[in-house]
Design a protein around this motif. Structure first.
Motif, PDB file in Angstrom:
ATOM      1  N   ARG A   2     -83.666  -6.487  18.713  1.00 12.67           N
ATOM      2  CA  ARG A   2     -84.552  -5.323  18.655  1.00 12.67           C
ATOM      3  C   ARG A   2     -83.698  -4.061  18.568  1.00 12.67           C
ATOM      4  O   ARG A   2     -82.828  -3.838  19.409  1.00 12.67           O
ATOM      5  N   VAL A   3     -83.939  -3.250  17.551  1.00 12.34           N
ATOM      6  CA  VAL A   3     -83.174  -2.020  17.357  1.00 12.34           C
ATOM      7  C   VAL A   3     -84.133  -0.853  17.143  1.00 12.34           C
ATOM      8  O   VAL A   3     -85.261  -1.040  16.697  1.00 12.34           O
ATOM      9  N   ASN A   4     -83.671   0.320  17.486  1.00 13.85           N
ATOM     10  CA  ASN A   4     -84.423   1.545  17.232  1.00 13.85           C
ATOM     11  C   ASN A   4     -83.651   2.361  16.198  1.00 13.85           C
ATOM     12  O   ASN A   4     -82.662   3.014  16.514  1.00 13.85           O
ATOM     13  N   LEU A   5     -84.102   2.281  14.954  1.00 13.67           N
ATOM     14  CA  LEU A   5     -83.389   2.908  13.855  1.00 13.67           C
ATOM     15  C   LEU A   5     -83.737   4.394  13.759  1.00 13.67           C
ATOM     16  O   LEU A   5     -84.891   4.784  13.908  1.00 13.67           O
ATOM     17  N   PHE A  13     -78.127   6.905   4.610  1.00 12.75           N
ATOM     18  CA  PHE A  13     -77.704   5.608   4.076  1.00 12.75           C
ATOM     19  C   PHE A  13     -78.246   5.402   2.661  1.00 12.75           C
ATOM     20  O   PHE A  13     -77.526   4.973   1.751  1.00 12.75           O
ATOM     21  N   ILE A  14     -79.527   5.705   2.462  1.00 11.41           N
ATOM     22  CA  ILE A  14     -80.132   5.543   1.142  1.00 11.41           C
ATOM     23  C   ILE A  14     -79.453   6.438   0.114  1.00 11.41           C
ATOM     24  O   ILE A  14     -79.151   6.011  -1.011  1.00 11.41           O
ATOM     25  N   LYS A  15     -79.190   7.674   0.497  1.00 12.42           N
ATOM     26  CA  LYS A  15     -78.600   8.619  -0.454  1.00 12.42           C
ATOM     27  C   LYS A  15     -77.175   8.223  -0.824  1.00 12.42           C
ATOM     28  O   LYS A  15     -76.767   8.341  -1.990  1.00 12.42           O
ATOM     29  N   VAL A  16     -76.412   7.729   0.143  1.00 11.89           N
ATOM     30  CA  VAL A  16     -75.065   7.253  -0.171  1.00 11.89           C
ATOM     31  C   VAL A  16     -75.150   6.052  -1.111  1.00 11.89           C
ATOM     32  O   VAL A  16     -74.388   5.941  -2.086  1.00 11.89           O
ATOM     33  N   GLY A  17     -76.088   5.148  -0.830  1.00 20.51           N
ATOM     34  CA  GLY A  17     -76.248   3.987  -1.698  1.00 20.51           C
ATOM     35  C   GLY A  17     -76.652   4.374  -3.109  1.00 20.51           C
ATOM     36  O   GLY A  17     -76.224   3.741  -4.082  1.00 20.51           O
ATOM     37  N   ARG A  42     -72.832   5.245  12.975  1.00 16.36           N
ATOM     38  CA  ARG A  42     -73.760   4.959  14.064  1.00 16.36           C
ATOM     39  C   ARG A  42     -74.725   3.843  13.672  1.00 16.36           C
ATOM     40  O   ARG A  42     -75.062   2.974  14.476  1.00 16.36           O
ATOM     41  N   LEU A  43     -75.152   3.852  12.421  1.00  9.32           N
ATOM     42  CA  LEU A  43     -76.058   2.815  11.928  1.00  9.32           C
ATOM     43  C   LEU A  43     -75.356   1.459  11.890  1.00  9.32           C
ATOM     44  O   LEU A  43     -75.930   0.435  12.276  1.00  9.32           O
ATOM     45  N   GLU A  44     -74.096   1.461  11.439  1.00 17.83           N
ATOM     46  CA  GLU A  44     -73.330   0.217  11.394  1.00 17.83           C
ATOM     47  C   GLU A  44     -73.093  -0.335  12.802  1.00 17.83           C
ATOM     48  O   GLU A  44     -73.193  -1.545  13.030  1.00 17.83           O
TER      49      GLU A  44
END
Length: 292
Positions: A2-5, A13-17, A42-44
């Protein structure tokens, strides 16, 4: 797991991708490159995977990054949709309209339906009360505009419309012409029509006694329909089971009343004139008792 994104981290993340560059992503989002890098790190750390790999001067998604990418776009889109929903609600204008109960059965449905057609993004709130209460509410800024009734001779401004007030009795029970003690069905005080009924009878030397008091129009009319007494009402508030007592010569003649449209000080929405015209049109479609 369980994570709180964090939505902002997913946005970065989307924009870098999409841009394959931390620098271009930072420029597109009006952020600094270190801020973008910190959000991705932090996301990683939260997910326990690497999301990007550097290759030939560009940043590419890892296999784990590719798995996250579609979900991240869905999450951000849902977040923005929710934000837009409540932003729309905040922009939604509310108009508070006041009206005496006498007008609700006939004119109010026209106003409501026409408002829904002409101003679908405007929410209308209706406050039903006696004219004195409504005028105080306008002064206090509690309602935006209201229809009110006052005796024509003492109205403080030119009338928007004139209105007849008549004595009514039961359509079934007879009432003799030679009245000595008038049985009255009255609204509870304070009420302008109650005061007028008592004042008019006493000015003619007629006795009266109250046989029934009511807080609302439906109950008052029911008492008159049952034949327990007489009352006075605007002619527009007549209903089945009531009959005008104009033929009873001992009952005093009643003054004309003025209908006025009062507005709250400072109330000036962009559609103000259209709303006023809408109310006038709704009124004219139902009431032709006096000049508009």
């Amino acid at each position: 797991m369980r994570v709180n994104l964090d939505v902002q981290s997913l946005r970065s993340f989307i924009k870098v991708g999409e841009t394959k560059s931390f620098t271009r992503a930072a420029q597109a989002l009006s952020l600094t490159q270190p801020a973008i890098s910190q959000q991705i790190r932090r996301l990683e750390d939260l997910l326990g995977v690497e999301l990007f790999v550097r290759e030939r001067r560009q940043v590419l998604l890892t296999l784990e990054g590719e798995k996250l990418f579609g979900y991240a776009k869905d999450i951000v889109a849902c977040n923005d949709k929710i934000g837009g929903l409540f932003e729309k609600e905040k922009r939604r204008e509310t108009v508070v309209l006041g009206m005496p109960e006498h007008f609700c059965e006939r004119v109010l449905p026209h106003i409501i339906s026409n408002m829904a057609i002409q101003f679908p993004s405007t929410q209308m709130v209706v406050k039903v009360a006696r004219s004195g209460v409504l005028m105080e509410a306008v002064k206090d800024g509690e309602i935006d505009l209201c229809l009110v009734i006052d005796e024509l001779g003492i109205a403080s401004e030119p009338p928007w419309h004139t209105l007849s007030v008549k004595w009514f009795g039961s359509a079934q029970a007879g009432l003799g012409d030679d009245l000595k003690d008038v049985p009255l069905v009255l609204f509870k005080p304070p009420c302008g029509f109650r005061s007028l009924a008592i004042r008019s009878l006493e000015a003619c030397g007629l006795k009266w006694h109250c046989v029934y008091e009511s807080e609302d129009l439906m109950s008052l009319r029911s008492a008159v329909q049952a034949g327990v007494g007489v009352t006075l009402l605007p002619y527009v508030a007549q209903a089945m089971g009531l009959r005008s007592l104009e033929g009873v010569s001992s009952l005093p003649r009643l003054p004309e009343f003025a209908v006025m449209l009062r507005e709250r000080a400072g109330w000036n929405p962009g559609c103000r004139q259209q709303m006023l015209d809408l109310i006038r049109t709704a009124w004219a479609s139902e009431y032709i008792d006096g000049p508009l």
